[in-house]
Design an enzyme around this catalytic site. Structure first.
Site, PDB file in Angstrom:
ATOM      1  N   GLY A 137      -3.007  94.649  27.067  1.00 11.02           N
ATOM      2  CA  GLY A 137      -2.364  94.565  25.847  1.00 11.02           C
ATOM      3  C   GLY A 137      -3.225  96.081  24.659  1.00 11.02           C
ATOM      4  N   GLN A 169      -5.072  95.206  22.123  1.00  6.82           N
ATOM      5  CA  GLN A 169      -6.234  94.827  21.876  1.00  6.82           C
ATOM      6  C   GLN A 169      -7.150  94.316  23.095  1.00  6.82           C
ATOM      7  OE1 GLN A 169      -8.222  95.119  19.165  1.00  6.82           O
ATOM      8  NE2 GLN A 169      -6.774  96.237  18.105  1.00  6.82           N
ATOM      9  N   SER A 170      -6.691  94.623  24.150  1.00 10.12           N
ATOM     10  CA  SER A 170      -7.342  94.091  25.387  1.00 10.12           C
ATOM     11  C   SER A 170      -8.868  94.509  25.375  1.00 10.12           C
ATOM     12  CB  SER A 170      -6.915  94.732  26.778  1.00 10.12           C
ATOM     13  OG  SER A 170      -7.535  94.793  27.977  1.00 10.12           O
ATOM     14  N   ASN A 171      -9.675  93.139  25.527  1.00  5.07           N
ATOM     15  CA  ASN A 171     -11.269  93.198  25.651  1.00  5.07           C
ATOM     16  C   ASN A 171     -11.632  93.962  26.776  1.00  5.07           C
ATOM     17  OD1 ASN A 171     -11.737  91.547  23.016  1.00  5.07           O
ATOM     18  ND2 ASN A 171     -10.820  89.874  24.484  1.00  5.07           N
ATOM     19  N   ALA A 184     -10.033  96.072  28.729  1.00  4.15           N
ATOM     20  CA  ALA A 184      -9.894  97.628  28.612  1.00  4.15           C
ATOM     21  C   ALA A 184     -11.032  98.287  27.989  1.00  4.15           C
ATOM     22  CB  ALA A 184      -8.507  98.104  28.079  1.00  4.15           C
TER      23      ALA A 184
END
Ligand SMILES: *Cc1c(COP(=O)(O)O)cnc(C)c1O
Length: 314
Positions: free
Chosen positions: A73, A75-77, A79
């Site tokens: 998503g 706000q992916s941690n 990524a």
């Protein structure tokens, strides 16, 4: 069984992470609450993805990859940490993120902008579209590239949490319960398999923060990771217990999650996040209030990170 050491790994973080007893929380919940500080894994703002990336990026390097794709998503941690880790290793990170959640330069998006990470948004709910786009872009790069799935949750990534279970055993305290968030499944699958191998008598609980069919995803990943390890274990229904803590939806804050964040912050000075660890700890509080833990039980909560999410509220 193959030893974990026989898999190549790059060193990205600081291990072992500490285990601390939370005295105030223990008094409040009437059981012995401990926390495994995987928010202190030592890269970026810490978090569980560092353990997975140590295996995944070693594999990427062995295949000669010069670019690394991943997704999640907005706000992916995972990524953000993949960008940090790949950049540190001299590979070019390219993130193709779902245009879902807070896309502005807040939280993890701000950290990505500080790293000058290439981020492409796709307006889709289907990861197969995104993996196809990675191949389309990847073929155009003219160099070998490597694709990491959402959350780093494949069998190889899960080994990060099999090895975390081995690390917990080395730390010497017996835990009756081990509680973690379940978002894409690799952490729980790794811990559940790791508990089978290294932590007899520890019941693993997965606090679901998304609506995917984790009752199928978790055992499938456990079996794949066991096959990778050539471990002769059967995966049984009692290996883990799933609890639905998703509330209004993935990455949508829940009331119980908010209470858990405040309680942890005020009693222990530790910060949980609204997407994963706040909801997961709310699940632990719920079990304690239902009387599922004895006074003498040792309950370990995995703090899997996610600090960026606290700063990405619209
Ligand atoms: C990704 C993530 C999780 C969930 O781990 P999975 O392996 O995806 O299930 C939990 N906490 C935080 C902070 C995360 O970023």
């Amino acid at each position: 069984m193959r030893s974990l050491d026989s898999f190549s790994k790059v060193s990205l973080g600081i291990f072992p992470t500490p285990i601390q007893r939370l005295d105030n929380m223990s008094r409040t919940l009437g059981t012995n609450v401990y926390i495994k500080r995987d928010d202190l894994t030592g890269l970026g703002l810490g978090g569980n993805k560092v353990r997975k990336l140590e295996y995944l990026l070693a594999d990427a390097r062995q295949t000669g990859a010069r670019a690394v794709f991943t997704t999640g998503g907005a706000q992916s941690n995972h990524a953000m940490l993949t960008a940090a880790a790949a950049g540190k290793m001299g590979m070019r990170p390219i993130l193709i993120l779902k245009k879902r959640g807070v896309t502005e330069l807040l939280g993890n998006r701000l950290l990505e902008s500080l790293m000058d990470t290439e981020v492409i948004f796709m307006d889709t709910d289907d990861y197969t579209d995104i993996y196809a786009e990675m191949d389309r872009i990847g073929r155009g790069l003219g160099v070998p590239y490597y694709k990491i799935p959402c959350g780093g949750s494949n069998a190889l990534g899960s080994l990060g949490y099999v090895s975390c279970a081995a690390e917990i055993r080395e730390q010497g305290i017996h835990f009756d319960h081990l509680v973690c968030a379940e978002g894409s499944g690799g952490t729980m699958a790794g811990l559940a398999l790791g508990a089978k191998l290294f932590l007899p008598g520890t019941q693993v609980h997965g606090m679901m923060v998304d609506t995917e069919p984790f009752d199928k995803i978790t055992p499938a990943l456990m079996r794949e990771a066991a096959a990778l390890l050539e471990a002769e274990v059967s995966v049984d229904p009692g290996d883990f217990i799933l609890h639905d803590m998703c509330g209004p939806g993935y990455a949508r804050p829940s009331e119980e999650g908010g209470e858990a964040i405040s309680l942890m912050a005020s009693l222990e000075g530790l910060f949980l996040d609204p997407v994963y660890t706040g909801k997961a700890f709310a699940g632990l509080i719920k079990l304690a209030r239902e009387g599922q833990f004895r006074k003498t039980d040792n309950v370990l909560f995995l703090h899997s990170g996610g600090a960026g999410g606290l700063f990405a509220v619209r």
